[in-house]
Design a protein around this motif. Structure first.
Motif, short mmCIF file in Angstrom:
data_model
loop_
_atom_site.label_atom_id
_atom_site.label_comp_id
_atom_site.label_asym_id
_atom_site.label_seq_id
_atom_site.Cartn_x
_atom_site.Cartn_y
_atom_site.Cartn_z
N ALA A 189 0.83 -1.21 0.00
CA ALA A 189 0.00 0.00 0.00
C ALA A 189 0.86 1.25 0.00
O ALA A 189 0.55 2.25 -0.67
CB ALA A 189 -0.93 -0.02 1.21
N GLN A 190 1.98 1.22 0.75
CA GLN A 190 2.88 2.37 0.76
C GLN A 190 3.58 2.54 -0.58
O GLN A 190 3.76 3.67 -1.08
CB GLN A 190 3.93 2.20 1.87
CG GLN A 190 3.34 2.20 3.29
CD GLN A 190 4.40 1.90 4.34
OE1 GLN A 190 5.58 1.80 4.02
NE2 GLN A 190 3.96 1.74 5.58
N ASP A 193 1.81 4.45 -3.32
CA ASP A 193 1.76 5.91 -3.21
C ASP A 193 2.95 6.57 -3.89
O ASP A 193 3.09 7.80 -3.85
CB ASP A 193 1.74 6.32 -1.73
CG ASP A 193 0.39 6.03 -1.08
OD1 ASP A 193 -0.63 6.08 -1.80
OD2 ASP A 193 0.35 5.75 0.14
N GLU A 194 3.82 5.79 -4.48
CA GLU A 194 5.03 6.31 -5.13
C GLU A 194 4.67 7.30 -6.23
O GLU A 194 3.77 7.07 -7.03
CB GLU A 194 5.83 5.14 -5.71
CG GLU A 194 7.06 5.52 -6.47
CD GLU A 194 8.12 6.16 -5.58
OE1 GLU A 194 8.71 7.16 -6.00
OE2 GLU A 194 8.33 5.65 -4.46
N ARG A 195 5.42 8.42 -6.28
CA ARG A 195 5.14 9.44 -7.28
C ARG A 195 5.91 9.20 -8.58
O ARG A 195 5.48 9.63 -9.65
CB ARG A 195 5.51 10.82 -6.74
CG ARG A 195 4.81 11.22 -5.46
CD ARG A 195 3.29 11.13 -5.58
NE ARG A 195 2.77 12.07 -6.57
CZ ARG A 195 1.50 12.11 -6.96
NH1 ARG A 195 0.62 11.24 -6.47
NH2 ARG A 195 1.11 13.01 -7.85
N LEU A 200 6.65 3.11 -9.98
CA LEU A 200 5.26 2.69 -9.81
C LEU A 200 4.89 1.61 -10.84
O LEU A 200 4.18 0.66 -10.52
CB LEU A 200 4.33 3.90 -9.94
CG LEU A 200 2.86 3.67 -9.59
CD1 LEU A 200 2.71 3.14 -8.17
CD2 LEU A 200 2.06 4.96 -9.75
N CYS A 221 -5.19 -2.10 -0.73
CA CYS A 221 -4.54 -1.49 -1.88
C CYS A 221 -5.52 -1.06 -2.96
O CYS A 221 -5.14 -0.35 -3.91
CB CYS A 221 -3.52 -2.46 -2.49
SG CYS A 221 -2.21 -2.95 -1.36
N LYS A 224 -5.99 2.66 -3.58
CA LYS A 224 -4.77 3.24 -4.15
C LYS A 224 -4.75 3.06 -5.66
O LYS A 224 -4.34 3.95 -6.41
CB LYS A 224 -3.55 2.57 -3.54
CG LYS A 224 -3.53 2.54 -2.01
CD LYS A 224 -2.97 3.79 -1.43
CE LYS A 224 -2.87 3.66 0.09
NZ LYS A 224 -2.05 4.68 0.70
N ARG A 227 -7.00 5.55 -7.30
CA ARG A 227 -6.40 6.89 -7.33
C ARG A 227 -5.32 6.98 -8.41
O ARG A 227 -5.16 8.03 -9.04
CB ARG A 227 -5.81 7.23 -5.96
CG ARG A 227 -6.87 7.71 -4.97
CD ARG A 227 -6.25 8.50 -3.84
NE ARG A 227 -5.53 7.63 -2.91
CZ ARG A 227 -6.10 7.02 -1.86
NH1 ARG A 227 -7.41 7.19 -1.63
NH2 ARG A 227 -5.40 6.26 -1.06
N ILE A 228 -4.58 5.89 -8.64
CA ILE A 228 -3.58 5.89 -9.71
C ILE A 228 -4.26 6.08 -11.07
O ILE A 228 -3.81 6.87 -11.91
CB ILE A 228 -2.77 4.58 -9.68
CG1 ILE A 228 -1.90 4.52 -8.43
CG2 ILE A 228 -1.91 4.44 -10.93
CD1 ILE A 228 -1.20 3.18 -8.23
N ARG A 231 -5.37 9.67 -11.46
CA ARG A 231 -4.23 10.54 -11.77
C ARG A 231 -3.85 10.43 -13.24
O ARG A 231 -3.58 11.45 -13.91
CB ARG A 231 -3.05 10.16 -10.88
CG ARG A 231 -1.75 10.88 -11.17
CD ARG A 231 -0.61 10.27 -10.35
NE ARG A 231 0.67 10.79 -10.76
CZ ARG A 231 1.84 10.31 -10.37
NH1 ARG A 231 1.87 9.24 -9.56
NH2 ARG A 231 2.98 10.84 -10.78
#
Length: 1046
Positions: A189-190, A193-195, A200, A221, A224, A227-228, A231
């Motif tokens: 999950a962390q 969040d990679e930018r 990613l 997850c 997440k 959200r990806i 984006r």
């Protein structure tokens, strides 16, 4: 990687490129390998530069396809070098030369680990790349923790973390235990969040693999991933280098949507709403443009979005939008897009309430059946089959029948099966169904399985109003000059049972029906002869008042077949002849077939199983299917996706209890059938139950197994055949199969003399329960059947032949409740055959079957046969059998028909004595010319009527395929003496002297009546000699021309 400074390497590469042929290249490579080996023996005198140069040369030689079996130690030692140039060479060459099982890798595990945990990022990347390429269990156990630390470290640069994610993915695939699920759910999950999009994308590849094995552990997850996608869809904070033709990171979008398909559903309403907004944006923003690269990227995203929409069972409006978009795609010119549109529209059929929307595009889908690309035509056929229902069945089936005229052979079997299934499922009335099936048999008889015409007979038998109509249609088809044998079967059966209903129609009197059916008798196979004999008995029974002339004709035929080589036909002829003399009692014994009990259709059962195969139920099940071996074992467990393979493919299913499944000539799957009680008709036709004994349904080659109608149960092809024909015995249970040793000498086929391989006598405690010699003879002229059977195992065979190549599949069936251990199979091929057998599993589970493919290539003409050395252990007993494989000369023959204008120039051109061989053959089995013609047809020799107008002579043509001769035309002429049928003159001509001799001997061995009751040595071949007198006179120009050429 600057190699320009290595002059020796550049010179070596230049020398290789300047070689004019393979032999020069091999000499230059051997010289260089010898030089490298000499220099490596004095390793202490090598400088780092020289060691690098020689290792590069080894890699180049390996890339050319030569074996490099030394220098591995020197290559691995470069990994430990402190400088980058040497270390780089060591890592690269090690990745290419060594696999995960090489012992040299153990020597560098510590060095690789030190590079991974070190501070030098370049060395970390080199080490991670090599580990990711090689993988292996030892690497995964030793290095996985260090790779995980690099991945989650915030101090590492993105380039290192990208490689760490991909390296961990490779290690996880090799050994799933390296990732602890409990600890990795939060870490993943962390990481999501990679930018950085590079990291990613790599992390998403790892996430897809993790979630495919255990989606429940990664529910946290899911938001997440949504959200990806948001984006990417809004193009927020997307670097220019990750935008491909205006599409933000299409690879990441595809992987994210694929990962979401592994979750059963999305419960969170906010996440679901956000996801549907993204999908709506993708659907609205995708169109076909001229730029191919942009099309590929946008459509990859679009079709993954469609799969996700179907998985999530979206609202009807979005489904309608998806179908409309796919409708546009199947009409574009680009074939790849049309293919994907048809494939995804087929998947949409699984979604409720969209079938009516798909029907709007029916005309365009039918147009796709005429597409030049066969893959598009297959997808269009699948889609039409899936979208068919009561409202459009007539239109679709008529289109399929029309397309059947022009469809290639690769599709006809599947096309015929699907048309028959649709006609049965959605028939508006039974007369239309009969019309469709008869058209199907007429247009594609070779590709229509017996299940189809069995089902027609069931419908006609159970519906009295349909009987006269079906008989009339069958009578119409018999008027055609060219008729497929399957049509002869169904027409003869229907007219035998219900032909008396047409007695008052013109051209349908019993005598006329007998005459038109009897015209087909000389051209049909053994199985059809059995049906025709039953038809004659029925016609004789229904002829009222009795016709003495017709009765005499039919009794003559019965008398003729009383000594026929096939036991089944012999028994029928004897019993029908005796029954025909009973007079009025014949009507009681040969009463009309009773109605079949209501049962599930075998075709509809196949349809239900195949419906699941026409589309994906979900991406999870599709991607979880992995093939692990070329020899597949199927035991008691159902398929992973709950579906069965299509019926027109070779497949494996569970064997029935106490029975070994029949290998169907149509290619149908094995089906599980319970042991029913056997019903035997009394003299008045009423069935009575008797005890059923465990029997093996194995005779599919030259016999028709019979079994009367049984109680309602699941229908198998064997049941249908049994229901149609009934037992031949009038009283008592069906007769036990007669062993050839107890039968007539004529029952033995001469094909056994083709087997030149010497087989030793077996001293096994377990003996076969079938006549192995007879099974071999049958398979010499058939392409499927049983090769061997004993109390523990049955070995079946199915073969396909194309030119000089053949593909055989051996079916190894365990008949016991205990496994067969230490199973071994070895092919002993003769010199003229190239054979490759796939691996055989060491153990065959209880009640399971194994498919073992065998590839065959024919190098030249020969009559030698290959031998299968097969053994297994059952308990303490070792069973070892050496079986001849029916890969004989006629398997590589293809009949060809020549006109006189084509034949005579070819015959005249072959004037060399060794290319045209002639011999007077004595001791021939006395048989009429029609039987010789049938024998030739079974050997794939096409008899050409009209080439020789002398009625006592016969001319045949064929094409022989081998690697040496390619397609070689062969011409055969047989001149018989009507006064002495025990001798004839045989002439064989071809463009190859060895082929001519082998083909002549092959034909001669089938013509000569060799006694098989005594173990006599193989007779020496008769030396060719010219007859003193021609066996026939020539009074016509064509015959005179042939005589002159001879």
């Amino acid at each position: 990687m600057a190699l320009s400074g290595m002059r020796g390497l550049s010179v070596f590469i230049s020398d290789i490129r300047n070689c004019h042929n393979k032999e020069q290249e091999r000499l230059r490579v051997d010289k260089e390998l010898g030089n490298i080996r000499t220099r490596f023996k004095n390793e202490k005198g090598l400088s780092p530069y020289e060691k690098k140069k020689y290792v590069w040369k080894m890699l180049y030689i390996y890339m050319l396809g030569y074996d490099v079996d030394f220098g591995h130690m020197e290559t691995v030692s470069l990994i430990s070098a402190p400088k980058y140039p040497e270390k780089q060479v060591g890592y690269i060459v090690t990745s290419c030369l060594l696999n995960e099982n090489n012992d040299f890798l153990r020597m560098v595990i510590n060095t690789v680990r030190n590079d991974i945990i070190g501070r030098n990022e370049t060395f970390q990347c080199l080490a991670l790349t090599m580990v990711g390429n090689i993988g292996g269990k030892e690497f995964s156990e030793s290095l996985a923790p260090d790779v995980q630390k690099l991945l989650i470290s915030s101090s590492c640069r993105p380039v290192v973390r990208k490689k760490a994610a991909l390296c961990l993915l490779r290690l996880y695939r090799k050994n799933p235990d390296v990732v602890n699920i409990d600890g990795w759910a939060d870490r993943m999950a962390q990481l999501l969040d990679e930018r950085d999009l590079g990291v990613l994308t790599s992390v998403m590849s790892l996430f897809v693999s993790l979630v495919s094995n255990n989606a429940e552990a990664y529910w946290n997850c899911l938001p997440k991933c949504v959200r990806i996608l948001e984006r990417l869809a809004r193009n927020q904070d997307i670097p220019q280098e990750y935008t491909y033709y205006g599409i933000p990171s299409p690879w990441l979008q595809v992987k994210t949507m694929r990962a979401l398909q592994y979750f059963p559903t999305i419960e969170d309403p906010n996440a679901r709403r956000a996801l549907f907004e993204v999908l709506q944006r993708i659907l609205m923003g995708t169109d076909v443009v001229k730029n191919v690269n942009k099309n590929n990227a946008s459509h990859a995203v679009l079709f993954e979005a469609l799969a996700l929409v179907m998985h999530l069972d979206a609202e009807k409006e979005m489904m309608s939008q998806c179908v409309a978009l796919l409708g546009k795609f199947i009409a574009v010119r680009e074939p790849n897009i049309r293919y994907l549109g048809l494939e995804n529209m087929t998947r949409m059929l699984l979604v409720t309430d969209v079938q009516d929307i798909i029907k709007r595009h029916q005309a365009q889908i039918i147009t796709s059946l005429k597409d030049p690309d066969i893959s598009i035509r297959r997808r269009a056929l699948d889609l039409l089959y899936g979208m068919c229902d009561v409202t459009n069945a007539k239109e679709i089936v008529e289109e399929l029948l029309q397309y059947l005229n022009t469809a290639e052979f690769a599709m006809r079997e599947e096309l015929s099966l699907k048309a028959a299934i649709l006609a049965e499922k959605f028939a508006p009335d039974l007369s239309w169904y009969v019309d469709v099936i008869l058209q199907l048999i007429d247009k594609a008889g070779d590709f229509v399985s017996d299940d189809i015409w069995y089902r027609v007979v069931q419908f006609v038998t159970n519906n009295e109003d349909l009987q006269s109509y079906a008989a009339a249609k069958a009578r119409e088809y018999l008027d055609k000059p060219a008729l497929h044998e399957t049509m002869v079967k169904v027409s003869a059966y229907l007219l035998g049972e219900y032909g008396h209903l047409l007695a008052r129609r013109p051209g349908s009197s019993p005598k006329e029906l007998f005459a038109i059916i009897n015209d087909k008798l000389p051209t049909v196979s053994t199985s059809t002869v059995a049906i025709l004999l039953s038809t004659y008995a029925k016609i004789l029974m229904h002829t009222q008042p009795p016709d003495a002339g017709l009765q005499q004709q039919i009794l003559t035929i019965f008398k003729k077949y009383e000594s026929y080589i096939d036991v089944e036909i012999q028994q029928r002829a004897v019993e029908y002849f005796e029954l025909s003399r009973k007079g009025p009692a014949l009507a009681d014994v040969l009463a009309e077939m009773p109605k079949f009990p209501e049962r599930e259709s075998a075709l509809l059962k196949k349809a239900e199983d195949a419906e699941i195969d026409t589309a994906e139920q979900s991406a999870i099940k599709l991607r979880s299917q992995q093939q692990t071996s070329s020899a597949l074992v199927v035991a008691d467990h159902p398929p992973a996706n709950g579906s069965a393979p299509p019926a027109n493919h070779l497949t494996l299913v569970k064997m029935p209890s106490q029975n070994v499944s029949e290998i169907q000539e149509s290619g149908a799957t094995y089906e599980e059938v319970p042991n029913p009680p056997i019903e035997v008709p009394k003299e008045n036709g009423t069935p009575v139950e008797v005890e059923s004994k465990a029997t093996n349904i194995t005779e599919i080659n030259n016999e028709i197994n019979v079994e009367p109608p049984s109680t309602s149960r699941s229908t198998s092809p064997a049941d249908l055949l049994a229901d149609l024909l009934g037992p031949l015995a009038i009283e008592g249970p069906p007769a036990i199969e007669q062993h050839p040793a107890q039968g007539l000498d004529a029952n033995q086929s001469p094909v056994g003399d083709l087997a030149l391989a010497t087989l030793e006598d077996q001293s096994n405690a377990v003996q076969p329960i079938v006549n192995v010699e007879e099974k071999f003879h049958i398979l010499c002229t058939k392409d499927s059947g049983v090769l061997y059977e004993d109390p523990h195992i049955q070995i079946g065979l199915k073969a396909e032949w194309r030119a000089h190549h053949g593909r055989l599949v051996l079916f190894l069936g365990n008949k016991n409740t205990s496994p067969l251990m230490s199973v071994r199979a070895l092919i002993l091929p003769p010199s003229h055959l190239k054979m490759e057998l796939s691996s055989v599993p060491d153990t065959i589970p209880p009640r399971a079957q194994v498919q073992v493919p065998l590839e065959v290539a024919n190098l030249r003409a020969s009559r030698d046969v290959a031998v299968l050395d097969f053994s297994y252990n059952f308990g303490a007993a070792l069973v070892d059998a050496k079986l001849r494989l029916p890969v004989v000369l006629n398997k590589f023959l293809q009949p060809i028909t020549l006109t006189p204008e084509e034949f005579f120039p070819q015959w005249k051109a072959l004037t060399v004595h060794s290319l045209k061989v002639q011999e007077v053959v004595k001791g021939v089995k006395p048989m009429p010319l029609a039987e010789i013609a049938n024998l030739f047809m079974s050997l794939h020799l096409a008899v050409a009527p009209g080439l020789d107008n002398n009625s006592n002579n016969l001319v045949a043509c064929t094409t022989f395929f081998s690697e040496a001769t390619r397609a070689m035309l062969c011409l055969i002429r047989v001149e018989t003496d009507p006064q002495d049928r025990t001798q004839l003159r045989l002439t064989v001509a071809s463009g190859d002297q060895y082929l001519t001799f082998e083909l002549k001997e092959f034909i001669k061995e089938h013509l000569i009546d060799i006694p098989r009751t005594q173990a006599a040595p193989r007779p020496a071949p008769i030396q060719p000699q010219l007859p003193a007198v021609a066996p026939a006179t020539y009074n016509d120009p064509a015959a005179a021309m042939l005589a002159g050429l001879l």
